[in-house]
Design an enzyme around this catalytic site. Structure first.
Site, PDB file in Angstrom:
ATOM      1  N   GLY A   1      59.816  17.312  21.192  1.00  0.00           N
ATOM      2  CA  GLY A   1      61.189  17.128  21.642  1.00  0.00           C
ATOM      3  C   GLY A   1      61.284  16.291  22.901  1.00  0.00           C
ATOM      4  CB  CYS A   2      63.496  16.639  25.847  1.00  0.00           C
ATOM      5  SG  CYS A   2      65.093  16.585  24.997  1.00  0.00           S
TER       6      CYS A   2
END
Length: 354
Positions: A137-138
Site C-alpha cells: 500500500g502507501c
C-alpha cells in the site's frame, strides 16, 4: 553509498476539487445517517484538488473489475514511460545504466509485471532485475527506497530505478457506504512517480540507514477485501492514532545512526492525512513547518499512496534542495500497520556526505 536522485512526478489531467467532492457526497448519499460526519472528515483532510485518470462521470461508474484492470494496464503503459525518462534524465543516466527496476503499485494487477513491458518497451538491458511489490500500500514508496538502498549496498556500482504507479480512483466502489469508505472517496488521488538511486554520484539524499517497523496486531486496520467487484478498501477509525507508536520507531532508527530524530534538517513523510502529520509533529517534537512538502502533496494531489514520498521529495528539490550534508528522514506508512524508514544526508554531485 547510494544517492536518491530527483524524482519525476506526473498526475492525470482530470481534476476534482474539494467542493465537487462534497457536493457529490451530498447528492449521492443524501439519506446516509452519518453523512454530516463524513462531510466533516472529508473537509478536514485539507485536500483541495485531486487528479484522476478518467472524468468523474466515468469514475463513478463500475464496469466491473475486468474492465477496470484493463484500464489500469492501458493507463500505466501510456503514462509511465515519460515519467521514467525524466527521472533518468535528472539522474544523468540511460536505461542501459539501470540494474534493477523496483515497481510499486496497489491499485491494479498485472502478470508479468509492468517491469517486463518496460524492459522491452524502453530498451532496458535484458539482464535488468525486476522487483514488483503490490501489497504494501502507501508504505511501498518507502519500501522501494529501502530495497533500492539495500541493492546498491550489495552491489556498490549498481543503479536502481523506482517506479510508483497509483490509480486510486479505479478502486472506487459505489456500494461501500461506511464512513471510512466515504472518507477515502474524498482523500485518495492518482499519480505516478519515478526516481533513480545511483550507486555512485548524483545529487540528492545519500541513503545511510533504513529500517522497518510493524505495529503488532494492526493488520486489519488498513486492508483490501478482494471481491468479484475488485479491491474494497477498508480503513479503521484507529489509523489516525498510529503516529504515537510509530514515532518511537523513527526515533530508534535515527538513534541507531547517532542522530536525534527531533533535530534533523528535512523530513520527507507519507501524508496519509493531516492528523498523521499533526501527531508526528507532536510526538517527534518538530515544528509543523518541517512537514510542508508532505502537506503540499496532500493539499494539491490528495493521498497518492506509494507516490507520496517521492512527490514530497520532489518538492524539496523544487525548493532548491538542502545544504550539503544536511541530515534528513524519509518515511512511508501503510498496511500492517507498517513504517518503512530511511535516514540520510543531502549531497551534491561530486560531494562527499561522510
Amino acid at each position: 553509498m547510494a544517492t536518491l536522485c530527483r524524482p519525476s512526478v506526473s498526475v492525470p489531467e482530470h481534476v476534482i476539487t474539494m467542493e465537487e467532492t462534497l457536493e457529490l457526497a451530498r447528492s449521492r448519499h443524501a439519506d446516509h445517517p452519518q453523512l454530516p460526519l463524513a462531510l466533516r472528515l472529508i473537509e478536514n483532510t485539507g485536500v483541495k484538488t485531486r487528479h484522476i485518470v478518467q472524468p468523474i462521470e466515468e469514475t463513478l461508474k463500475h464496469p466491473g473489475f475486468e474492465e477496470r484492470n484493463k484500464l489500469y494496464e492501458a493507463e500505466a503503459k501510456a503514462r509511465v514511460p515519460a515519467v521514467i525518462q525524466r527521472a533518468l534524465d535528472d539522474a544523468e543516466l540511460l536505461t542501459s545504466d539501470i540494474d534493477v527496476i523496483i515497481y510499486v503499485s496497489c491499485t491494479g494487477f498485472m502478470m508479468p509485471s509492468l517491469t517486463a513491458w518496460l524492459i522491452n518497451e524502453m530498451d532496458f538491458d535484458s539482464t535488468t532485475r525486476q522487483l514488483p511489490m503490490a501489497q504494501l500500500g502507501c508504505a511501498a514508496g518507502g519500501a522501494a527506497i529501502n530495497r533500492a538502498h539495500d541493492f546498491c549496498s550489495a552491489y556498490p556500482n549498481a543503479n536502481a530505478l523506482i517506479v510508483a504507479c497509483e490509480f486510486c480512483s479505479l478502486c472506487y466502489q459505489p456500494t461501500d457506504l461506511g464512513v471510512g469508505s466515504l472518507l477515502s472517496n474524498g482523500l485518495f488521488g492518482d499519480g505516478i512517480a519515478a526516481a533513480v538511486v545511483r550507486g555512485n554520484g548524483g545529487t540528492g539524499v545519500r541513503l545511510e540507514r533504513n529500517g522497518s517497523y510493524l505495529i503488532p496486531k494492526t493488520e486489519d486496520w488498513i486492508a483490501y477485501d478482494v471481491r468479484a467487484t475488485g479491491f474494497h478498501f477498508l480503513l479503521d477509525k484507529r489509523v489516525p492514532t498510529t503516529m504515537e507508536p510509530l514515532a518511537p520507531a523513527l526515533k530508534d532508527l535515527a538513534g541507531l545512526h547517532g542522530w536525534d530524530a527531533s533535530d534533523l534538517d528535512f523530513y520527507i513523510i507519507h501524508a496519509g492525512g493531516p492528523r498523521i502529520l499533526d501527531d508526528l509533529s507532536k510526538f517527534l517534537e518538530v515544528e509543523p513547518h518541517a512537514f510542508r512538502f508532505s502537506r503540499a502533496t496532500l493539499t494539491e494531489y490528495g493521498n497518492i499512496a506509494s507516490a507520496v514520498v517521492l512527490d514530497a521529495l520532489r518538492r524539496l528539490f523544487d525548493e532548491g534542495g538542502a545544504e550539503d550534508r544536511a541530515r534528513g528522514l524519509l518515511a512511508g506508512f501503510g498496511p500492517g500497520i507498517t513504517a518503512e524508514m530511511t535516514v540520510g544526508r543531502w549531497v551534491n554531485a561530486g560531494g562527499d556526505a561522510r
